[in-house]
Design a protein around this motif. Structure first.
Motif, PDB file in Angstrom:
ATOM      1  N   GLY A 113     -34.243 -98.504   5.139  1.00 48.97           N
ATOM      2  CA  GLY A 113     -32.793 -98.620   5.041  1.00 48.97           C
ATOM      3  C   GLY A 113     -32.051 -97.316   4.858  1.00 48.97           C
ATOM      4  O   GLY A 113     -30.814 -97.327   4.767  1.00 48.97           O
ATOM      5  N   ASN A 114     -32.753 -96.186   4.834  1.00 48.50           N
ATOM      6  CA  ASN A 114     -32.099 -94.910   4.537  1.00 48.50           C
ATOM      7  C   ASN A 114     -31.610 -94.155   5.763  1.00 48.50           C
ATOM      8  O   ASN A 114     -31.043 -93.070   5.631  1.00 48.50           O
ATOM      9  CB  ASN A 114     -33.045 -94.006   3.745  1.00 48.50           C
ATOM     10  CG  ASN A 114     -33.020 -94.309   2.260  1.00 48.50           C
ATOM     11  OD1 ASN A 114     -32.497 -95.347   1.844  1.00 48.50           O
ATOM     12  ND2 ASN A 114     -33.600 -93.438   1.457  1.00 48.50           N
ATOM     13  N   TYR A 115     -31.843 -94.699   6.958  1.00 48.14           N
ATOM     14  CA  TYR A 115     -31.401 -94.026   8.184  1.00 48.14           C
ATOM     15  C   TYR A 115     -30.183 -94.747   8.754  1.00 48.14           C
ATOM     16  O   TYR A 115     -30.193 -95.967   8.955  1.00 48.14           O
ATOM     17  CB  TYR A 115     -32.509 -94.008   9.228  1.00 48.14           C
ATOM     18  CG  TYR A 115     -32.093 -93.389  10.556  1.00 48.14           C
ATOM     19  CD1 TYR A 115     -32.220 -92.034  10.790  1.00 48.14           C
ATOM     20  CD2 TYR A 115     -31.550 -94.181  11.576  1.00 48.14           C
ATOM     21  CE1 TYR A 115     -31.837 -91.466  11.999  1.00 48.14           C
ATOM     22  CE2 TYR A 115     -31.164 -93.631  12.787  1.00 48.14           C
ATOM     23  CZ  TYR A 115     -31.305 -92.269  12.990  1.00 48.14           C
ATOM     24  OH  TYR A 115     -30.913 -91.718  14.191  1.00 48.14           O
ATOM     25  N   TYR A 116     -29.129 -93.962   9.026  1.00 51.36           N
ATOM     26  CA  TYR A 116     -27.912 -94.467   9.663  1.00 51.36           C
ATOM     27  C   TYR A 116     -27.689 -93.642  10.930  1.00 51.36           C
ATOM     28  O   TYR A 116     -27.560 -92.416  10.861  1.00 51.36           O
ATOM     29  CB  TYR A 116     -26.700 -94.298   8.746  1.00 51.36           C
ATOM     30  CG  TYR A 116     -26.723 -95.139   7.498  1.00 51.36           C
ATOM     31  CD1 TYR A 116     -25.818 -96.189   7.319  1.00 51.36           C
ATOM     32  CD2 TYR A 116     -27.638 -94.893   6.479  1.00 51.36           C
ATOM     33  CE1 TYR A 116     -25.835 -96.963   6.160  1.00 51.36           C
ATOM     34  CE2 TYR A 116     -27.656 -95.660   5.317  1.00 51.36           C
ATOM     35  CZ  TYR A 116     -26.755 -96.696   5.166  1.00 51.36           C
ATOM     36  OH  TYR A 116     -26.778 -97.454   4.028  1.00 51.36           O
ATOM     37  N   GLY A 117     -27.634 -94.310  12.062  1.00 52.89           N
ATOM     38  CA  GLY A 117     -27.381 -93.619  13.315  1.00 52.89           C
ATOM     39  C   GLY A 117     -26.103 -94.126  13.951  1.00 52.89           C
ATOM     40  O   GLY A 117     -25.885 -95.340  14.042  1.00 52.89           O
ATOM     41  N   VAL A 118     -25.233 -93.204  14.366  1.00 53.35           N
ATOM     42  CA  VAL A 118     -23.989 -93.583  15.040  1.00 53.35           C
ATOM     43  C   VAL A 118     -23.941 -92.892  16.391  1.00 53.35           C
ATOM     44  O   VAL A 118     -24.480 -91.792  16.580  1.00 53.35           O
ATOM     45  CB  VAL A 118     -22.733 -93.222  14.204  1.00 53.35           C
ATOM     46  CG1 VAL A 118     -22.740 -93.960  12.876  1.00 53.35           C
ATOM     47  CG2 VAL A 118     -22.619 -91.717  13.979  1.00 53.35           C
ATOM     48  N   ASP A 119     -23.269 -93.527  17.343  1.00 51.62           N
ATOM     49  CA  ASP A 119     -23.115 -92.946  18.672  1.00 51.62           C
ATOM     50  C   ASP A 119     -21.879 -93.550  19.320  1.00 51.62           C
ATOM     51  O   ASP A 119     -21.543 -94.720  19.052  1.00 51.62           O
ATOM     52  CB  ASP A 119     -24.349 -93.221  19.539  1.00 51.62           C
ATOM     53  CG  ASP A 119     -24.523 -92.165  20.634  1.00 51.62           C
ATOM     54  OD1 ASP A 119     -25.451 -91.351  20.525  1.00 51.62           O
ATOM     55  OD2 ASP A 119     -23.720 -92.157  21.592  1.00 51.62           O
ATOM     56  N   ILE A 120     -21.211 -92.766  20.175  1.00 51.31           N
ATOM     57  CA  ILE A 120     -20.038 -93.289  20.871  1.00 51.31           C
ATOM     58  C   ILE A 120     -20.424 -94.183  22.038  1.00 51.31           C
ATOM     59  O   ILE A 120     -19.572 -94.858  22.608  1.00 51.31           O
ATOM     60  CB  ILE A 120     -19.117 -92.159  21.376  1.00 51.31           C
ATOM     61  CG1 ILE A 120     -19.842 -91.303  22.424  1.00 51.31           C
ATOM     62  CG2 ILE A 120     -18.611 -91.314  20.220  1.00 51.31           C
ATOM     63  CD1 ILE A 120     -18.925 -90.351  23.178  1.00 51.31           C
ATOM     64  N   SER A 121     -21.721 -94.193  22.395  1.00 55.54           N
ATOM     65  CA  SER A 121     -22.172 -94.935  23.566  1.00 55.54           C
ATOM     66  C   SER A 121     -22.907 -96.212  23.178  1.00 55.54           C
ATOM     67  O   SER A 121     -24.054 -96.143  22.705  1.00 55.54           O
ATOM     68  CB  SER A 121     -23.096 -94.060  24.427  1.00 55.54           C
ATOM     69  OG  SER A 121     -23.719 -94.829  25.441  1.00 55.54           O
ATOM     70  N   PRO A 122     -22.308 -97.384  23.383  1.00 51.52           N
ATOM     71  CA  PRO A 122     -23.043 -98.635  23.145  1.00 51.52           C
ATOM     72  C   PRO A 122     -24.276 -98.755  24.029  1.00 51.52           C
ATOM     73  O   PRO A 122     -25.283 -99.337  23.621  1.00 51.52           O
ATOM     74  CB  PRO A 122     -22.011 -99.722  23.469  1.00 51.52           C
ATOM     75  CG  PRO A 122     -20.677 -99.056  23.355  1.00 51.52           C
ATOM     76  CD  PRO A 122     -20.912 -97.643  23.782  1.00 51.52           C
TER      77      PRO A 122
END
Length: 251
Positions: A113-122
């Motif tokens: 649960g400690n990794y958060y990944g964000v991206d503008i591309s679905p």
């Protein structure tokens, strides 16, 4: 580092030395022109670029056109961060996580649960789900979230020990980088740090199409300082085989 890749002289010289790359560049130029006419801002533009590239090749969309290269680039990022302070108990935010080229290693290493990944591309985040399944990482419960900007409004204050952005600012105009600097300090712990790579020039800052941006180190250091952040150029990264440079930002 001093060349201006957008200049006509550079493009002619490059074309003469690499004639096989002329046709791919012309295709990129045509796509760039078409997407500029159909999008209102850079995020929308680059989301469309990623949709096109991901449909053709998810690995290629993040700059790795074969599996060996994909694995090697991910390992290089992972090893550097572990050598420079990343611990399994850290909470990590990866900006522009892509299809988890390095993310699959971070996820496996960090506590559940400690990794958060964000991206503008679905589209690339759907490919990231495939990577999770292929590497058997479902039980690590990573957070993968599409975003429309870099304000991080949905994330809590002082939550992350480490923030990481690899090959993100190399594709970002200055206003997007500034938006990130304006908000990333809020989500970082007081002892946290933010590593990012960028395409460095020692000459005139420029961009090629709207996909590749080249900045002077001092420009990004000064921009970070405007938002109360200390930026340090990572000299040891320069010895890596990667062509981009790296800066570490602290509060």
């Amino acid at each position: 580092m001093t060349r201006t890749r957008s200049s006509l002289a550079h493009q002619i010289t490059y074309a003469l030395k690499h004639p096989g790359r002329i046709a791919p560049h012309l295709r990129r130029l045509a796509r760039d022109t078409w997407l500029r006419l159909r999008t209102d801002d850079h995020v929308s533009y680059y989301r469309a670029v990623m949709r096109h590239d991901t449909a053709r090749d998810p690995g290629g969309a993040v700059g790795s056109h074969n599996q060996r290269r994909w694995l090697a680039m991910g390992r290089m990022q992972f090893d550097y961060l572990v050598e420079h302070g990343l611990k399994p108990e850290c909470r990590m935010l990866e900006i522009g996580c892509g299809n988890l080229r390095a993310g699959h290693l971070f996820i496996g290493y960090l506590h559940t649960g400690n990794y958060y990944g964000v991206d503008i591309s679905p589209d690339i985040l759907l490919a990231a789900q495939d990577t999770l399944a292929e590497h058997g990482l479902q039980d690590k419960l990573p957070h993968l979230t599409p975003v429309r900007d870099l304000k991080f409004a949905f994330l809590p204050d002082e939550h992350f020990d480490v923030v990481h952005a690899h090959s993100v600012f190399s594709h970002s105009p200055l206003e997007v980088i500034e938006e990130c600097f304006a908000h990333v300090g809020r989500v970082m712990k007081p002892s946290g740090w933010f590593d990012f790579t960028f395409d460095r020039t020692e000459g005139k800052e420029h961009h090629v199409l709207r996909e590749d941006f080249y900045y002077r180190t001092e420009t990004l250091v000064a921009l970070a300082a405007r938002y109360g952040l200390k930026a340090t150029f990572m000299e040891d990264w320069e010895r890596s085989p990667h062509k981009q440079s790296k800066i570490r930002v602290t509060r």
